[in-house]
Design an enzyme around this catalytic site. Structure first.
Site, PDB file in Angstrom:
ATOM      1  N   LYS A   9       8.251  51.569  -2.227  1.00 35.78           N
ATOM      2  CA  LYS A   9       9.082  50.566  -1.026  1.00 35.78           C
ATOM      3  C   LYS A   9       9.881  51.697  -0.683  1.00 35.78           C
ATOM      4  CE  LYS A   9      12.974  49.696  -3.309  1.00 35.78           C
ATOM      5  NZ  LYS A   9      14.358  50.047  -2.686  1.00 35.78           N
ATOM      6  N   ALA A  95      14.051  57.466  -7.675  1.00 41.12           N
ATOM      7  CA  ALA A  95      14.132  57.960  -6.500  1.00 41.12           C
ATOM      8  C   ALA A  95      14.647  56.942  -5.220  1.00 41.12           C
ATOM      9  CB  ALA A  95      12.950  58.377  -5.860  1.00 41.12           C
ATOM     10  N   SER A 101       9.837  49.511 -10.775  1.00 40.19           N
ATOM     11  CA  SER A 101       9.429  48.176 -10.653  1.00 40.19           C
ATOM     12  C   SER A 101       8.087  48.025  -9.994  1.00 40.19           C
ATOM     13  CB  SER A 101      10.482  47.876  -9.450  1.00 40.19           C
ATOM     14  OG  SER A 101      11.757  47.970 -10.074  1.00 40.19           O
ATOM     15  N   ASP A 134      13.952  44.480  -8.199  1.00 44.44           N
ATOM     16  CA  ASP A 134      12.927  44.715  -7.124  1.00 44.44           C
ATOM     17  C   ASP A 134      11.561  44.301  -7.739  1.00 44.44           C
ATOM     18  OD1 ASP A 134      14.574  45.880  -5.395  1.00 44.44           O
ATOM     19  OD2 ASP A 134      14.242  47.737  -6.235  1.00 44.44           O
TER      20      ASP A 134
END
Length: 287
Positions: A9, A95, A101, A134
């Site tokens: 995402k 990152a 997640s 997340d």
């Protein structure tokens, strides 16, 4: 072996509103999925939870969020058998792209099928909230506004089609340090409502204009390499550039495909992890 896709995402917006009594931060952010994905393989076994990954930076014990997802499912539904979880990592580790997640969310969805639990997406997202902020979003995927600690999810329209250039410097960012240095009074807060309006209208330029991340200025100050990548991405011709999450990955939105080689090759000159992918922005079905 049952395989489940675990997409990365990016944050179109990320706002930090205040610190809560439970010491978490109240956040408000718009996230969307991109076509860079890990591949999760699940295979039943007699007992235990076993993580397999060729990536030496991926823990194979309870520090791994996919492991935690499997343990949560086993404990919640009194599952006596075990599982082998194979992680084929494509999303860079640590990152700001929710790789861990997303792996956890994919594990929840995959085990729901493997162990025939017949849970809904909403029920899986509720479980995911117990693992990390997340994970609930990653269970749903697509594009959404996330509030609270990230567990209150409101689905949003898919963003206009475009390319996304991702560049991750060879550094790790401490999310705790970033939040520790964050000052809500001096932060630049994104306009979440304007971004929602841009998505509803399918307005690419307005989406670019309203990208914003309240944590970005903190991370740029702590890690100058991130600012360097951001400036280079702008210089090479991205339409809009922002850091994702607490960093260190920077992404650029690009509407004109012809610009991709120049931006990609320019960044590869001083950053080894660069990806050119498309926005997905749509919800994934249950595994």
């Amino acid at each position: 072996m049952l395989y489940v896709k675990a997409p990365a995402k990016i944050n179109l917006t990320l706002d930090v509103l205040h610190k809560r009594p439970d010491n978490y931060h109240e956040i408000e952010m718009i996230m969307t999925t991109v076509d860079l994905s890990d591949r999760i393989g699940l295979m039943g076994t007699a007992k235990g939870i076993h993580i397999q990954s060729a990536d030496r930076f991926v823990p194979n014990d309870s520090r791994n969020l996919a492991y935690q997802a499997a343990q949560l499912i086993k404990d919640t539904f009194n599952i006596k058998t075990g599982v082998i979880i194979s992680l084929d990592k494509k999303i860079p580790v640590a990152a700001g792209l929710a790789g861990g997640s997303s792996d956890a969310a994919a594990t929840l969805k995959g085990l729901n099928k493997l162990w025939q639990l017949n849970l809904t997406l909403d029920e899986l997202a509720e479980l995911g909230a117990k693992i990390g902020s997340d994970v609930s979003f990653c269970v749903y995927g697509g594009t959404a506004l996330a509030k609270g600690r990230g567990e209150i999810i409101q689905q949003l329209p898919t963003p206009p089609n475009c390319w996304v250039i991702l560049a991750k410097p060879t550094i790790g960012v401490s999310t705790a340090d970033v939040y520790g240095a964050f000052d809500v009074r001096t932060a630049q807060h994104p306009n979440t409502e304007e971004m929602i309006q841009a998505l509803r209208e399918g307005d690419y330029e307005a989406m670019c204009d309203n990208l914003g991340n309240a944590l970005e200025s903190v991370t740029l100050k702590l890690y100058p390499e991130v600012e360097q990548i951001k400036e280079q991405m702008k210089k090479f011709g991205a339409d809009a550039v922002l850091m994702s999450g607490s960093g260190p990955t920077v992404f650029g939105l690009v509407h004109n495909e012809a610009r991709i080689p120049r931006i990609y090759n320019g960044l590869r000159g001083f950053c080894s992890e660069v990806y050119a992918v498309r926005l997905i922005g749509e919800r994934e079905p249950l595994a």
